[in-house]
Write a protein that holds these residues in place. Structure first.
Motif, mmCIF file in Angstrom:
data_model
loop_
_atom_site.group_PDB
_atom_site.id
_atom_site.type_symbol
_atom_site.label_atom_id
_atom_site.label_comp_id
_atom_site.label_asym_id
_atom_site.label_seq_id
_atom_site.Cartn_x
_atom_site.Cartn_y
_atom_site.Cartn_z
ATOM 1 N N VAL A 128 0.840 -1.190 0.000
ATOM 2 C CA VAL A 128 0.000 0.000 0.000
ATOM 3 C C VAL A 128 0.882 1.250 0.000
ATOM 4 O O VAL A 128 1.869 1.337 0.734
ATOM 5 C CB VAL A 128 -0.921 -0.010 1.229
ATOM 6 N N ARG A 129 0.516 2.215 -0.818
ATOM 7 C CA ARG A 129 1.215 3.497 -0.865
ATOM 8 C C ARG A 129 0.358 4.554 -0.182
ATOM 9 O O ARG A 129 -0.860 4.596 -0.372
ATOM 10 C CB ARG A 129 1.494 3.904 -2.318
ATOM 11 N N VAL A 147 -4.807 2.295 23.895
ATOM 12 C CA VAL A 147 -4.753 1.639 22.595
ATOM 13 C C VAL A 147 -4.539 2.716 21.535
ATOM 14 O O VAL A 147 -5.174 3.780 21.582
ATOM 15 C CB VAL A 147 -6.048 0.855 22.286
ATOM 16 N N VAL A 148 -3.637 2.434 20.596
ATOM 17 C CA VAL A 148 -3.358 3.361 19.492
ATOM 18 C C VAL A 148 -3.909 2.755 18.201
ATOM 19 O O VAL A 148 -3.584 1.612 17.853
ATOM 20 C CB VAL A 148 -1.844 3.618 19.341
ATOM 21 N N TYR A 149 -4.745 3.516 17.499
ATOM 22 C CA TYR A 149 -5.283 3.109 16.207
ATOM 23 C C TYR A 149 -4.738 4.070 15.143
ATOM 24 O O TYR A 149 -4.813 5.297 15.305
ATOM 25 C CB TYR A 149 -6.811 3.172 16.192
ATOM 26 N N HIS A 150 -4.218 3.507 14.071
ATOM 27 C CA HIS A 150 -3.641 4.342 13.009
ATOM 28 C C HIS A 150 -4.101 3.811 11.658
ATOM 29 O O HIS A 150 -3.932 2.625 11.354
ATOM 30 C CB HIS A 150 -2.117 4.327 13.099
ATOM 31 N N ILE A 151 -4.684 4.679 10.859
ATOM 32 C CA ILE A 151 -5.181 4.270 9.544
ATOM 33 C C ILE A 151 -4.031 4.280 8.537
ATOM 34 O O ILE A 151 -3.306 5.263 8.409
ATOM 35 C CB ILE A 151 -6.347 5.182 9.082
ATOM 36 N N VAL A 152 -3.845 3.164 7.871
ATOM 37 C CA VAL A 152 -2.834 3.053 6.828
ATOM 38 C C VAL A 152 -3.462 3.288 5.459
ATOM 39 O O VAL A 152 -2.874 3.914 4.585
ATOM 40 C CB VAL A 152 -2.151 1.671 6.887
ATOM 41 N N LYS A 153 -4.687 2.800 5.298
ATOM 42 C CA LYS A 153 -5.435 3.024 4.070
ATOM 43 C C LYS A 153 -6.870 3.357 4.455
ATOM 44 O O LYS A 153 -7.598 2.512 4.986
ATOM 45 C CB LYS A 153 -5.401 1.780 3.173
ATOM 46 N N ALA A 154 -7.273 4.601 4.222
ATOM 47 C CA ALA A 154 -8.622 5.036 4.593
ATOM 48 C C ALA A 154 -9.595 4.732 3.459
ATOM 49 O O ALA A 154 -9.303 5.023 2.290
ATOM 50 C CB ALA A 154 -8.626 6.524 4.901
ATOM 51 N N PRO A 155 -10.765 4.162 3.764
ATOM 52 C CA PRO A 155 -11.754 3.901 2.713
ATOM 53 C C PRO A 155 -12.367 5.214 2.236
ATOM 54 O O PRO A 155 -12.418 6.200 2.978
ATOM 55 C CB PRO A 155 -12.790 3.026 3.419
ATOM 56 N N SER A 156 -12.821 5.229 1.029
ATOM 57 C CA SER A 156 -13.414 6.450 0.473
ATOM 58 C C SER A 156 -14.822 6.688 1.011
ATOM 59 O O SER A 156 -15.303 7.819 1.032
ATOM 60 C CB SER A 156 -13.451 6.371 -1.057
ATOM 61 N N GLY A 157 -15.495 5.618 1.449
ATOM 62 C CA GLY A 157 -16.858 5.761 1.957
ATOM 63 C C GLY A 157 -16.961 5.296 3.387
ATOM 64 O O GLY A 157 -16.162 5.685 4.237
ATOM 65 N N SER A 158 -17.968 4.436 3.673
ATOM 66 C CA SER A 158 -18.184 3.970 5.045
ATOM 67 C C SER A 158 -17.017 3.103 5.497
ATOM 68 O O SER A 158 -16.296 2.539 4.683
ATOM 69 C CB SER A 158 -19.494 3.186 5.131
ATOM 70 N N GLY A 159 -16.851 3.018 6.791
ATOM 71 C CA GLY A 159 -15.741 2.278 7.379
ATOM 72 C C GLY A 159 -15.299 2.914 8.670
ATOM 73 O O GLY A 159 -14.136 2.817 9.069
#
Length: 473
Positions: free
Chosen positions: A141-142, A210-222
């Motif tokens: 993933v980029r 707890v640490v949450y980090h988005i690597v790839k964000a969805p364009s819609g719901s999620g």
């Protein structure tokens, strides 16, 4: 475990049984593989750094904001919970993402608000994975995100200063301490966290942060939803509050960790709820020595019983509480008590005595449905739409969370989330005044009379219309 449950776990972890192998043999093979991987991962576990965070004095949100303001860092509360922190670059110092003073200020903000949100974190990069996926992506993933090592170092700034990693490791995870989640099983574990819960509830020492980090964000719901457990407690009728202070949940997985249903937060002091809606095997309730099962008594924050709490509340508010599924604060009659035993109950039943009762399936179902609805209340919870570079850090005793339904499907595009969990350094046991055990494994025979809820396994008591929901977790 039923064949249906085993197949659900296979789907969740992306495991395909060999052709012709029975479900039972396939599940045993999966367990063997998991144990082998766990042994390998234990050998590679990173050393504990130890606590370094320095709390501000006084330990208030105002004092925390003052510490951050001196560094040009701004804090903006989010309604109804959480706050956004701007002006921090977590990549500025590779060796120390945040100073001890900043970490302590953020801990106080989390204890008060529930979580902190930091946006636009990380550096442009591409993951090294060369796998293809069902979402159609080729290679790693980029995007702009933190590396696994950067997230681990950030995590070690909080709580006990040590990662507490009990999860499975996906092949694409950057290291064993990062729990990689995705709506594409080839990129991460799917269908995780569909019920309101706190991470690590199967441990006596539940995760502190707890640490949450988005690597790839969805364009819609999620989205991921976050609910403030102190705000939720405050919305309950005083009589219901008093009763819940005398109750504790038994986790259905592992050692049967027992956690208070309502207790003061260790840093803020605010009484907060605590319940894992997907992994609870039993509910305990303490009665007074002279109490019948139709009386209602409360307890003080330290767990000592306070009979005066029964006088609180109004008739109108009690009626409203009964209507919303929490009851009117009284203990229902006829709840199962301990089975008769020729030997000491203290020895036979793990420290339980004749003044502890267990809830039935009917009461569990009503309460869990009401609990879920309470946390769904927009005055209690916030639904976070992920954007590239987002980091959310939660206080795991102040906030419950769950994945929104769209988080597990590819309809809105690929979603990849990295989670790291931090040692708390303290057990989340029932208050001493309740005189309840800290562990009660539901793998053992049920010590209560017939009718008591007693569920064992990765999935606990199934409440409501569970067939229409994803696999509980």
């Amino acid at each position: 475990m039923s064949e249906e449950e085993a197949l659900g776990i296979f789907e969740q972890v992306g495991f395909s049984p060999p052709p012709g192998m029975s479900v039972q043999d396939a599940f045993s093979a999966l367990l063997d593989t998991a144990r082998r991987q766990q042994a390998e991962q234990e050998a590679a576990r990173r050393p504990a750094r130890g606590r370094t965070a320095v709390l501000p004095e006084p330990r208030t949100a105002a004092a925390a904001c003052a510490v951050l303001a001196k560094l040009g860092v701004a804090v903006q509360p989010i309604v109804p919970c959480g706050c956004e922190v701007s002006g921090l670059d977590l990549c500025a110092d590779e060796g120390q993402p945040v100073s001890p003073e900043v970490a302590g200020a953020l801990e106080v903000l989390m204890a008060v608000h529930g979580f902190v949100l930091l946006r636009k974190q990380g550096r442009p990069q591409q993951e090294s994975s060369s796998s293809s996926s069902s979402s159609g992506s080729q290679g790693g993933v980029r995007g702009t995100f933190l590396s696994g090592e950067q997230q681990c170092r950030l995590s070690e700034s909080f709580g006990g200063g040590s990662l507490h990693s009990t999860h499975g490791v996906h092949p694409e995870a950057p290291c064993r301490d990062v729990f990689r989640l995705s709506n594409d099983p080839s990129h991460g574990f799917n269908s995780v966290g569909t019920e309101w819960h706190n991470d690590g509830s199967f441990c006596k020492e539940v995760f502190g942060h707890v640490v949450y980090h988005i690597v790839k964000a969805p364009s819609g719901s999620g989205d991921t939803c976050f609910a403030h457990l102190g705000v939720a407690f405050d919305k309950l009728d005083p009589l219901v509050q008093a009763r819940l202070r005398r109750c504790a949940s038994v986790n259905s997985n592992g050692v049967g960790a027992v956690h208070p249903l309502a207790a003061p937060h260790p840093l803020s002091g605010r009484t907060s709820l605590y319940l894992h809606l997907g992994m609870t095997g039993c509910m305990l309730e303490r009665l007074l020595d002279h109490q019948t099962s139709t009386s209602s008594f409360g307890s003080t924050p330290d767990g000592t019983v306070d009979a005066s709490a029964a006088a609180g509340g109004s008739a109108a508010s009690s009626t409203a509480a009964a209507a919303d599924g929490f009851g009117d604060g009284t203990t229902p009659p006829g709840l199962p008590r301990l089975r008769a035993s020729p030997s000491s109950a203290q020895t036979t039943h793990g420290g339980l005595d004749e003044n502890v009762v267990a809830w039935t399936d009917e009461h569990m179902d009503q309460f869990m449905s009401a609990f879920s609805s309470l946390l769904d209340d927009p005055e209690v919870s916030y639904s976070h739409k992920w954007e590239e570079g987002d980091v959310v850090i939660i206080d795991n005793l102040a906030i419950a969370h769950k994945a929104a339904p769209g988080a597990h499907t590819l309809d809105s595009g690929l979603r990849i989330l990295h989670r790291t969990t931090i040692l708390s350094g303290r057990p989340h046991d029932p208050p001493p005044g309740l005189k309840l055990p800290s562990e009660l494994p539901t793998t053992s025979p049920c010590p209560f009379e017939p009718g008591a809820t007693w569920a064992e396994g990765y999935v606990g008591f199934r409440w409501g219309a569970w067939e229409k929901r994803n696999t509980p977790h």
